[in-house]
Scaffold this motif. Structure first.
Motif, short mmCIF file in Angstrom:
data_model
loop_
_atom_site.label_atom_id
_atom_site.label_comp_id
_atom_site.label_asym_id
_atom_site.label_seq_id
_atom_site.Cartn_x
_atom_site.Cartn_y
_atom_site.Cartn_z
N GLN A 133 0.91 -1.20 -0.11
CA GLN A 133 -0.16 0.00 -0.14
C GLN A 133 0.88 1.30 -0.07
OE1 GLN A 133 -3.19 -0.03 -0.24
NE2 GLN A 133 -3.87 -1.94 0.45
N SER A 134 0.06 2.38 -0.55
CA SER A 134 1.07 3.61 -0.50
C SER A 134 1.14 4.37 0.90
CB SER A 134 0.28 4.67 -1.30
OG SER A 134 -1.00 4.95 -0.71
N ALA A 166 -6.37 -10.88 -0.14
CA ALA A 166 -7.36 -10.03 0.26
C ALA A 166 -7.70 -8.95 -0.77
CB ALA A 166 -7.69 -9.91 1.71
N ASN A 167 -6.55 -8.14 -1.00
CA ASN A 167 -6.46 -6.75 -1.93
C ASN A 167 -6.44 -7.28 -3.22
OD1 ASN A 167 -6.49 -5.72 0.57
ND2 ASN A 167 -3.99 -5.35 0.73
N GLY A 168 -6.30 -8.34 -3.46
CA GLY A 168 -6.53 -8.59 -4.87
C GLY A 168 -5.01 -8.68 -5.85
N HIS A 169 -3.73 -8.72 -4.81
CA HIS A 169 -2.60 -8.64 -5.32
C HIS A 169 -1.70 -9.83 -5.59
CE1 HIS A 169 -2.83 -4.27 -3.55
NE2 HIS A 169 -3.14 -4.23 -4.73
N ILE A 170 -0.77 -9.82 -6.30
CA ILE A 170 0.01 -11.15 -6.43
C ILE A 170 1.07 -11.22 -5.47
CG2 ILE A 170 1.93 -11.95 -7.94
CD1 ILE A 170 0.44 -10.89 -10.39
N MET A 171 1.06 -12.42 -4.85
CA MET A 171 1.91 -12.69 -3.65
C MET A 171 3.39 -12.55 -4.13
SD MET A 171 -0.21 -15.64 -1.81
CE MET A 171 -0.32 -16.74 -3.11
N ASP A 172 4.22 -12.26 -2.97
CA ASP A 172 5.54 -12.56 -3.22
C ASP A 172 6.21 -13.69 -3.55
OD1 ASP A 172 5.62 -9.54 -2.72
OD2 ASP A 172 6.19 -9.88 -0.61
N GLY A 173 7.48 -13.70 -4.00
CA GLY A 173 7.99 -14.96 -4.09
C GLY A 173 7.69 -15.95 -5.28
N PRO A 174 8.49 -16.96 -5.65
CA PRO A 174 8.25 -17.71 -6.67
C PRO A 174 6.83 -18.61 -6.19
CG PRO A 174 10.05 -18.75 -5.22
CD PRO A 174 9.66 -17.24 -4.90
N GLY A 175 6.13 -18.93 -7.29
CA GLY A 175 4.93 -19.85 -7.04
C GLY A 175 3.81 -19.24 -7.86
N ASP A 176 2.78 -20.21 -7.93
CA ASP A 176 1.66 -19.98 -8.68
C ASP A 176 0.63 -18.66 -8.00
OD1 ASP A 176 2.43 -21.91 -10.56
OD2 ASP A 176 1.45 -23.31 -9.44
N ASN A 177 -0.11 -18.13 -9.09
CA ASN A 177 -1.10 -17.23 -8.20
C ASN A 177 -2.40 -17.39 -9.25
OD1 ASN A 177 0.48 -14.97 -6.55
ND2 ASN A 177 1.91 -15.26 -8.24
N ASP A 178 -3.29 -17.12 -8.58
CA ASP A 178 -4.70 -16.94 -9.20
C ASP A 178 -4.47 -15.78 -10.56
OD1 ASP A 178 -5.57 -18.97 -7.52
OD2 ASP A 178 -6.58 -17.69 -6.30
N PRO A 179 -5.26 -16.44 -11.58
CA PRO A 179 -5.01 -15.49 -12.93
C PRO A 179 -5.88 -14.18 -12.61
CG PRO A 179 -6.81 -17.31 -13.11
CD PRO A 179 -5.95 -17.67 -11.74
N ASP A 180 -6.63 -13.92 -11.55
CA ASP A 180 -7.36 -12.69 -11.44
C ASP A 180 -6.71 -11.73 -10.52
OD1 ASP A 180 -8.03 -14.64 -9.19
OD2 ASP A 180 -9.57 -13.30 -8.72
N LEU A 181 -5.72 -12.18 -10.04
CA LEU A 181 -4.63 -11.33 -9.16
C LEU A 181 -3.89 -10.42 -10.23
CD1 LEU A 181 -3.59 -13.87 -6.53
CD2 LEU A 181 -5.23 -12.47 -6.32
N VAL A 182 -3.60 -9.27 -9.50
CA VAL A 182 -2.96 -8.36 -10.37
C VAL A 182 -1.73 -7.74 -9.58
CG1 VAL A 182 -4.71 -7.23 -11.46
CG2 VAL A 182 -4.24 -6.30 -9.44
N HIS A 183 -0.61 -7.26 -10.28
CA HIS A 183 0.39 -6.58 -9.64
C HIS A 183 0.11 -5.44 -8.70
CE1 HIS A 183 3.79 -9.21 -11.11
NE2 HIS A 183 3.16 -9.17 -12.09
N ALA A 184 0.45 -5.16 -7.76
CA ALA A 184 0.30 -3.93 -6.66
C ALA A 184 1.29 -2.87 -7.34
CB ALA A 184 0.74 -4.02 -5.50
N SER A 185 0.43 -1.79 -7.07
CA SER A 185 0.95 -0.32 -7.74
C SER A 185 1.86 0.31 -6.98
CB SER A 185 -0.19 0.63 -7.96
OG SER A 185 -0.77 0.83 -7.01
#
Length: 753
Positions: A638-639, A680-699
Motif C-alpha cells: 500500500q502507499s 484479500a487486496n487482489g494482489h499477486i503474492m511475493d516469491g516464486p509460486g503460482d498465483n490465481d489468474p485474477d490477481l494483479v501486480h500492486a502499484s
C-alpha cells in the motif's frame, strides 16, 4: 450390560465398589445369571431384585470412600505441582522483573491479565468495575463494555478477592493469579478421577486417570505456558459438569440426590459458560449428544428435559451477567435446544411401532429439529442484527471447502496449525503411555454393544414407557445411561478433536477417564471371561484390581525418572528486544498515546504500559475484525498516504512494525500474513509460486519494507522514534502544525543489527 446380584462382599467394600455397580455379567452368561437371580428371588416383588441387601459394613465403606477422595485430591495436587514447577523452571519466573513476567503472558493471555491488573490498580472496587463497563482504552475512539464483550469475570472476581483477603502482605498479585489457575487444574484432575470412579466403581480407575493425564500433559493441557487462556479457566468446570451428568444418569438416585446433582450440574455449567467465549459451541455438541441418547431411547424423557433445561438456564444466566450479550441469544446451542424441546413436545408416538416405522419417525424427527433450529437461529440473528460470530462459520465453511478461500478472517484461522487436523504423532505419544490401547478397545466394544442395545430398543415397542432399569431383566445386553453418555461424549468430542487440533484438550482429558473405566470396569472383562467360559466373581475382581496396579507400576518405572527430569529442568526467560520496547513506551510516550500494530504485540503493550490500542486479539466482534484488517495494511503493498489515512482513522499516534511479520518465514507461501493481505487486496503474492489468474501486480511496494528507506513520501507522514533488532516504531504526523513539531529533535533509540 449388567446383571445385579444381591449382597456386597467385604472385598468389594474394601475397594470402593458402589451399590449400583455390584456385579456385571456379559452376553454369554447374562441370561443364565438372570435366571439364577429370578429363582433366588421367587415370590418377591420384581422391583426388590434391584435393591441390594447390604451387610453392616458401613464403617469400612466410609473408610474406602474417604481414602478414594483423599487419593483424588492428592492426584489433583500432584498435577498442579507438576505444571507449576514446569512453569517456574521454564521461565525462572520467581527471578524475573515485573515487566518480564508480564511479557511472559503472550498474546491474548496478556490482554486478559491486564484487566486483573486494572482491577487492582483502581482506587476502589466500584471504580474498577465502572472502568471495565465503560472502557475506552482497549479500542481507540470507542467505549465498550468489557464485561459484555469478553469473558473476564474471573479476573474481576480474583481482583476483588485479592483486595479483600489478607494475602497482600505475603503474596504478590501475579502469584495469586497463577496459583488460582493451577489450583483449578487440580480440580480438573479431581473431576476426571470422580468420573472414572463413578463409571467403574473403583477408585483405582481414578488413580489411573490422574496418572495418564499427567504423563500425557503435552496433549491434555497447555496451562504451563498459556496461564490466562480462557480454556484453562473453563475446562475444570466442564469436567465437573461431566462428572455431575455421569452421577445424575446413574440408576437408583433418590429424588433429593437428583436435585442436588442437578444444582451442582447447573453451577458447573454456569461457571463453564461464564469463563469461555466458545461455550455455546461446546454446549451445542453436548446437546447433540443428549439428542442422540434420546433418539436411541437410552435415557428417560425426564432426564433429557432436565439436561436441556440446565443448559438453557445456564446460557440465560450468562446472558444476563454479560449485559444481554446478543451472541448468546443468537447461538446455535440455544436454538437447537428450543427446537428439540418444541418438536419433542408436539411429535407424539415417536417411540412406537416396528423397526421400519421407528426409523422413519426418527429421521423425520431429526429433520424437523434441524430445520427448526436453522429457522430459529436465522430469525434470532436477523432480529438482533448479530454478525459477531460469522467469522467462525466462515472458518468452518472454508475448512471443508464450502466457502471462499480468500476470506481474510477465515484464512487467519486456517493457516494456524492449531486449527488444522489432529497430527498423527498424537497417537504415537498416547500409545507410548499405554493410553491409546485400552481406550480403543473400550471404544470399539462399547460401540458394538451400543449398536445392539439400540437395535433392541428400536425393535421392542413394548419397552416404551418401561423404566430403563426394568429392560435389563429381559435382555442379555444392557448399557447403563451414564456409560452411554460418556461413550457418545468421547465419540463426539473425538471427532471434534480430529477436525481441529486445538479442540483436542476437550477430548484427551476425558479420554483418560474413559480408558481407565475400560481397564477397571466390569463390562469388558465380563465379556472376555464369558468368551473363554471362565467368568467367576473372583476372577473378575482379580483382573479388575490387578491390571490397573500392573499398569501403574509400569508407568512409574518407565516415566517417573523422565517426569522428574522434565520438572527439574532449568531454563530462563530471555526476550531483551521486547523488554526494551516496553520500557521505551512506558518512559517516552504519553500515557494516552494510541498504538497500532499486530494483535499479539498490542495485548502485551496494554498489559505492560497501559497505553490505548487500536485492535487486540479478542476477535469476537465484527467491527474489530474490520479494523484489524485495515491496521494490518502496514504489512501489505500500500502507499504511505493510504496507510497513514487508515491509521489516523483508527486514532493511532504510533505504529509498531515487527520484522518477524514483515519477513515472516514461519508459514509457507500463501499463509504468511502479507500473503493473506495480498490475496484479500487482489494482489499477486511475493516469491516464486503460482498465483490465481485474477490477481494483479500492486502499484506500490510493501509498506513495512519501504518505510525503512526513509524516502520523502514516508518521512513526510511518519517519523521513526524507536528501533531495535526486532521492532520499529514510527510516530504519525498530523498536518502542518504537527509536522513542524515533528521536525524538532525526537528522543530516539536506534540500534542496528
Amino acid at each position: 450390560m449388567e446383571i445385579r446380584k444381591r449382597g456386597l462382599s467385604k472385598l468389594e467394600s474394601y475397594w470402593g465398589i458402589s451399590q449400583d455397580d455390584v456385579s456385571a455379567e456379559s452376553c454369554g452368561g447374562a441370561r443364565e445369571g438372570l435366571r439364577v437371580s429370578e429363582r433366588e428371588d421367587s415370590g418377591r416383588d420384581s422391583q426388590n431384585w434391584y435393591h441390594l441387601s447390604i451387610p453392616p459394613l458401613w464403617p469400612w465403606q466410609t473408610v474406602v470412600i474417604a481414602a478414594g477422595l483423599v487419593l483424588a485430591v492428592l492426584t489433583g495436587l500432584a498435577h498442579a505441582w507438576c505444571v507449576y514447577s514446569i512453569h517456574e523452571n521454564l521461565l525462572w519466573f520467581s527471578h524475573l522483573k515485573e515487566v518480564e513476567r508480564e511479557i511472559s503472558f503472550r498474546t491474548e493471555c496478556g490482554l486478559y491479565y491486564s484487566y486483573y491488573k486494572q482491577m487492582l490498580r483502581a482506587p476502589s472496587i466500584q471504580q474498577g468495575l465502572s472502568e471495565l463497563i465503560n472502557d475506552n482504552a482497549t479500542e481507540s475512539m470507542r467505549t465498550i463494555n468489557l464485561l459484555q464483550r469478553m469473558n473476564i469475570y474471573q479476573e474481576v472476581v480474583l481482583g476483588v478477592l485479592y483486595r479483600i483477603l489478607p494475602v497482600q502482605a505475603y503474596l504478590e498479585p501475579v502469584y495469586f493469579y497463577i496459583y488460582t489457575v493451577f489450583s483449578l487444574q487440580a480440580v480438573y484432575v479431581i473431576a476426571l478421577f470422580i468420573t472414572s470412579w463413578l463409571l467403574s466403581g473403583s477408585w483405582l480407575a481414578g488413580a489411573l486417570t490422574g496418572v495418564w493425564y499427567i504423563l500425557n500433559r503435552v496433549d491434555t493441557t497447555r496451562v504451563e505456558f498459556t496461564i490466562s487462556l480462557r480454556e484453562n479457566w473453563s475446562l475444570p468446570f466442564f469436567a465437573l459438569q461431566i462428572a455431575a451428568i455421569t452421577c445424575y444418569l446413574r440408576p437408583h438416585l433418590k429424588p433429593i440426590q437428583q436435585k442436588v446433582v442437578l444444582w451442582l450440574m447447573f453451577l458447573a455449567t454456569l461457571c463453564f459458560c461464564l469463563t469461555w467465549q466458545f461455550n455455546q459451541f461446546i454446549l451445542l455438541v453436548q446437546a447433540l449428544i443428549i439428542f442422540t441418547l434420546d433418539c436411541l431411547d437410552l435415557i428417560s424423557t425426564e432426564q433429557v428435559t432436565c439436561l436441556y433445561l440446565v443448559q438453557v438456564s445456564s446460557l440465560l444466566c450468562v446472558w444476563l451477567l454479560q449485559f444481554c450479550n446478543s451472541m448468546i441469544l443468537g447461538s446455535l446451542a440455544l436454538s437447537f435446544i428450543v427446537a428439540a424441546l418444541f418438536v419433542k413436545h408436539f411429535q407424539r408416538g415417536l417411540k412406537t411401532g416396528g423397526l421400519a416405522a421407528r426409523l422413519g419417525k426418527l429421521l423425520l424427527h431429526t429433520v424437523l429439529v434441524l430445520a427448526l433450529t436453522i429457522t430459529i437461529n436465522y430469525l434470532a440473528k436477523q432480529a438482533l442484527q448479530l454478525r459477531s460470530d460469522e467469522h467462525i462459520f466462515k472458518f468452518i465453511k472454508s475448512k471443508f471447502g464450502l466457502g471462499p478461500t480468500r476470506d481474510f478472517d477465515a484464512s487467519l484461522y486456517l493457516c494456524e496449525e492449531a486449527f488444522g487436523l489432529l497430527p498423527l504423532d498424537t497417537f504415537d505419544r498416547l500409545a507410548g503411555t499405554l493410553l491409546a490401547y485400552p481406550y480403543l478397545v473400550t471404544l470399539i466394544v462399547l460401540l458394538v454393544m451400543l449398536a445392539l442395545v439400540t437395535l433392541a430398543n428400536l425393535c421392542d415397542s413394548s419397552a416404551v414407557g418401561r423404566p430403563l432399569k426394568g429392560r435389563c431383566e429381559a435382555r442379555p445386553i444392557c448399557m447403563r445411561a451414564d456409560v452411554a453418555y460418556n461413550l457418545l461424549h468421547t465419540v463426539f468430542f473425538g471427532l471434534l478433536a480430529f477436525s481441529t487440533m486445538r479442540m483436542k484438550y476437550l477430548w484427551t482429558g476425558h479420554m483418560c477417564a474413559f480408558a481407565a473405566y475400560g481397564v477397571c470396569g466390569k463390562e469388558l472383562w465380563s465379556l472376555c471371561l464369558n468368551m473363554i467360559h471362565c467368568n467367576t466373581k473372583t476372577k473378575l475382581r482379580l483382573i479388575r484390581y490387578t491390571l490397573p496396579l500392573v499398569i501403574l507400576g509400569f508407568l512409574y518405572y518407565k516415566f517417573w525418572p523422565k517426569l522428574m527430569t522434565e520438572v527439574s529442568e532449568l531454563r530462563e526467560f530471555y526476550d531483551p528486544d521486547t523488554v526494551e520496547l516496553m520500557t521505551w513506551i512506558s518512559s517516552k510516550t504519553p500515557k494516552k498515546a494510541v498504538f497500532a500494530g499486530s494483535m499479539q504485540l498490542l495485548a502485551g503493550i496494554k498489559l505492560c504500559t497501559g497505553r490505548v490500542l487500536t485492535n487486540h486479539p479478542h476477535y469476537e466482534d465484527r467491527a474489530l475484525r474490520e479494523r484489524t484488517k485495515q491496521v494490518y495494511q502496514i504489512y501489505a503493498q500500500q502507499s504511505p498516504e493510504e496507510v497513514h489515512g487508515i491509521l489516523r482513522a483508527a486514532g493511532a499516534d504510533f505504529v509498531v512494525m515487527e520484522d518477524s511479520i514483515c519477513y515472516e518465514r514461519r508459514h509457507g507461501r500463501g499463509c504468511r500474513l502479507r500473503d493473506l493481505l495480498d490475496l484479500a487486496n487482489g494482489h499477486i503474492m511475493d516469491g516464486p509460486g503460482d498465483n490465481d489468474p485474477d490477481l494483479v501486480h500492486a502499484s506500490h511496494p510493501r509498506f513495512c519494507e519501504s518505510i525503512k528507506t526513509d524516502g520523502p513520501a514516508y518521512t513526510a507522514l511518519f517519523t521513526r522514534v524507536f528501533q531495535n533488532k526486532t521492532f520499529h516504531v514510527y510516530k504519525l504526523k498530523r498536518g502542518k502544525k504537527r509536522a513542524k513539531a515533528d521536525r524538532e529533535p525526537v528522543a530516539m533509540k536506534d540500534k542496528t543489527q
